[in-house]
Design a protein around this motif. Structure first.
Motif, short mmCIF file in Angstrom:
data_model
loop_
_atom_site.label_atom_id
_atom_site.label_comp_id
_atom_site.label_asym_id
_atom_site.label_seq_id
_atom_site.Cartn_x
_atom_site.Cartn_y
_atom_site.Cartn_z
N VAL A 107 1.53 6.38 0.53
CA VAL A 107 0.59 6.52 1.65
C VAL A 107 1.37 6.49 2.96
CG1 VAL A 107 -1.41 5.55 2.83
CG2 VAL A 107 -1.25 5.43 0.33
N PHE A 108 1.05 7.44 3.83
CA PHE A 108 1.62 7.51 5.17
C PHE A 108 0.48 7.51 6.19
CE2 PHE A 108 5.23 8.61 2.76
CZ PHE A 108 6.36 8.61 3.57
N ARG A 109 0.86 7.31 7.45
CA ARG A 109 -0.11 7.30 8.54
C ARG A 109 0.42 8.21 9.65
NH1 ARG A 109 -0.97 1.63 9.85
NH2 ARG A 109 1.22 1.69 10.43
N TYR A 110 -0.45 9.06 10.18
CA TYR A 110 -0.09 9.93 11.31
C TYR A 110 -0.74 9.35 12.55
CZ TYR A 110 0.80 14.24 13.93
OH TYR A 110 1.24 15.17 14.84
N ARG A 111 0.11 8.88 13.47
CA ARG A 111 -0.38 8.18 14.65
C ARG A 111 0.39 8.65 15.88
NH1 ARG A 111 0.05 1.75 14.52
NH2 ARG A 111 -2.01 1.91 13.54
N LYS A 112 -0.33 9.10 16.90
CA LYS A 112 0.28 9.52 18.16
C LYS A 112 1.40 10.54 17.95
CE LYS A 112 -0.84 5.18 20.48
NZ LYS A 112 -0.32 3.98 21.21
N GLY A 113 1.14 11.49 17.03
CA GLY A 113 2.09 12.58 16.80
C GLY A 113 3.27 12.22 15.92
N LYS A 114 3.26 11.05 15.30
CA LYS A 114 4.36 10.64 14.44
C LYS A 114 3.86 10.20 13.08
CE LYS A 114 7.72 8.20 15.91
NZ LYS A 114 8.52 7.08 16.46
N ALA A 115 4.62 10.56 12.05
CA ALA A 115 4.30 10.14 10.69
C ALA A 115 5.02 8.83 10.38
CB ALA A 115 4.73 11.21 9.68
N GLU A 116 4.27 7.85 9.83
CA GLU A 116 4.82 6.54 9.51
C GLU A 116 4.54 6.21 8.05
OE1 GLU A 116 3.52 4.70 13.87
OE2 GLU A 116 2.61 3.97 12.02
N ARG A 117 5.54 5.65 7.37
CA ARG A 117 5.33 5.21 6.00
C ARG A 117 4.50 3.93 5.99
NH1 ARG A 117 7.55 5.64 0.92
NH2 ARG A 117 9.10 7.17 1.61
N VAL A 118 3.51 3.87 5.07
CA VAL A 118 2.68 2.67 4.93
C VAL A 118 2.97 1.95 3.62
CG1 VAL A 118 0.29 1.81 4.82
CG2 VAL A 118 0.87 3.71 6.35
N THR A 119 3.13 2.70 2.52
CA THR A 119 3.49 2.10 1.24
C THR A 119 4.80 2.71 0.75
OG1 THR A 119 2.30 3.72 -0.14
CG2 THR A 119 1.04 1.82 0.66
N ALA A 120 5.42 2.04 -0.21
CA ALA A 120 6.66 2.54 -0.79
C ALA A 120 6.68 2.18 -2.26
CB ALA A 120 7.87 1.94 -0.08
N GLY A 121 7.53 2.85 -3.02
CA GLY A 121 7.66 2.53 -4.43
C GLY A 121 7.78 3.77 -5.28
N PHE A 122 8.43 3.64 -6.40
CA PHE A 122 8.56 4.74 -7.35
C PHE A 122 7.28 4.79 -8.17
CE2 PHE A 122 10.05 6.53 -11.46
CZ PHE A 122 10.39 7.78 -10.98
N CYS A 123 6.27 5.44 -7.61
CA CYS A 123 4.94 5.45 -8.21
C CYS A 123 4.16 6.60 -7.58
CB CYS A 123 4.22 4.12 -7.94
SG CYS A 123 4.09 3.72 -6.18
N HIS A 124 2.93 6.71 -7.96
CA HIS A 124 2.04 7.73 -7.39
C HIS A 124 0.85 7.02 -6.76
CE1 HIS A 124 0.01 11.94 -7.96
NE2 HIS A 124 -0.13 11.46 -6.75
N ASP A 125 0.92 6.83 -5.44
CA ASP A 125 -0.24 6.32 -4.70
C ASP A 125 -1.16 7.49 -4.38
OD1 ASP A 125 1.03 3.85 -4.69
OD2 ASP A 125 1.94 4.17 -2.72
#
Length: 299
Positions: A107-125
């Motif tokens: 899961v990522f978040r797009y905020r104020k023109g920038k993409a930010e990582r929210v979750t991490a892991g070798f998986c399928h969120d």
């Protein structure tokens, strides 16, 4: 005039529209922005999938810069931030894991023109949803499952940068089964989601208190094949994708207090507008919008 009328009729028929529908954009899995002025959706582009945003008033489409990989499963937070699933998987799973165990679809978040990582892991969120108070992220994931084929629903505290995902609704132990597509009621007290038992039905829409105070309950029953639920702003209705034998995918509306339901249109992955007066859904790769009035439909 006669020729013009005929051409308009042919063009209308070619879109696949039915009475009361408005064609918005080619794509899948549409969701309204909090102000109801935009719809985020996903669309195929070659070998990848990307998230776009269409302005309802003008029909103009914007493509946020979310990276070279695939983005999908868009969801807006109450503050307008765009959450989505992103991955740039170009090698085999084993090669990916050796290179970076934190790589997967996350899961990522797009905020104020920038993409930010929210979750991490070798998986399928997948299928993120943000609670009405903006504090909690709900999402389905294969994390914590050795086979990487079974989904559970997790939560993440968005107010704590150090927080880790916590399993909230456990899936099953059957291969390629689990729970997905969480949606939170407007008062934040209830979560609805889809349950699937594997490659074949049953597929149910389920409901559970957000605090886990009681066991999940089925909102749909066999032989209906049901998934991808969403609340309306009043919390009285849930829309979802429904299939019965011999039917196409259909948009069905369920009134929670009475159990009454109605099949509204051919289509899938419906979502209510923030004012509760409109619905969007996809059919044959096109997202349509239509007005919705429960007093007229659920008579």
């Amino acid at each position: 005039m006669k020729m013009t009328t005929t051409l308009l009729a042919l063009a209308f028929a070619a879109t696949g529209c039915v009475s009361g529908e408005r064609e918005l954009v080619r794509g899948y899995a549409g969701v309204y922005s909090p102000d109801g002025k935009y719809v985020a959706f996903e669309q195929d582009e070659g070998t990848r999938r990307r998230v776009g945003i269409v302005q309802l008033k003008t029909g103009k489409v914007a493509w946020p810069d979310l990276g070279p990989g695939s983005s999908c499963h868009a969801a807006f937070a109450p503050d307008g931030d765009l959450y989505y699933v992103y991955g740039n998987v170009t090698n085999t799973n084993y090669e990916l894991y050796k290179a970076n165990p934190g790589t997967g679809y996350n899961v990522f978040r797009y905020r104020k023109g920038k993409a930010e990582r929210v979750t991490a892991g070798f998986c399928h969120d997948m299928t993120p949803a943000v609670s009405p108070d903006g504090r909690t992220l709900y999402f389905a994931s294969t994390r914590d499952d050795r086979s990487k084929a079974n989904n559970s629903i997790f939560t993440l505290d968005l107010t704590d940068a150090a927080a880790k995902p916590v399993m909230a609704i456990a899936g099953t132990n059957n291969y390629c089964s689990g729970v997905t597509s969480p949606a939170v009621s407007p008062d934040g007290k209830t979560v609805v989601y889809g349950f699937y038992g594997g490659w074949t039905p049953p597929y149910y829409v389920m409901s559970v208190p957000a605090d886990g105070s009681s066991e999940p309950m089925k909102l749909t029953r066999e032989p209906e094949f049901a998934f991808a639920p969403r609340f309306d702003p009043s919390g009285r209705y849930v829309c979802y994708t429904s299939v019965l034998s011999g039917e196409r995918y259909g948009v069905r509306i369920l009134e929670l207090g009475t159990g009454r339901s109605v099949r509204l249109a051919d289509g899938r992955e419906p979502a209510f507008s923030p004012d509760g007066r409109r619905l969007i859904y996809e059919r044959d790769g096109v997202i349509y919008e239509r007005d919705w009035n429960p007093e007229e439909v659920l008579k």
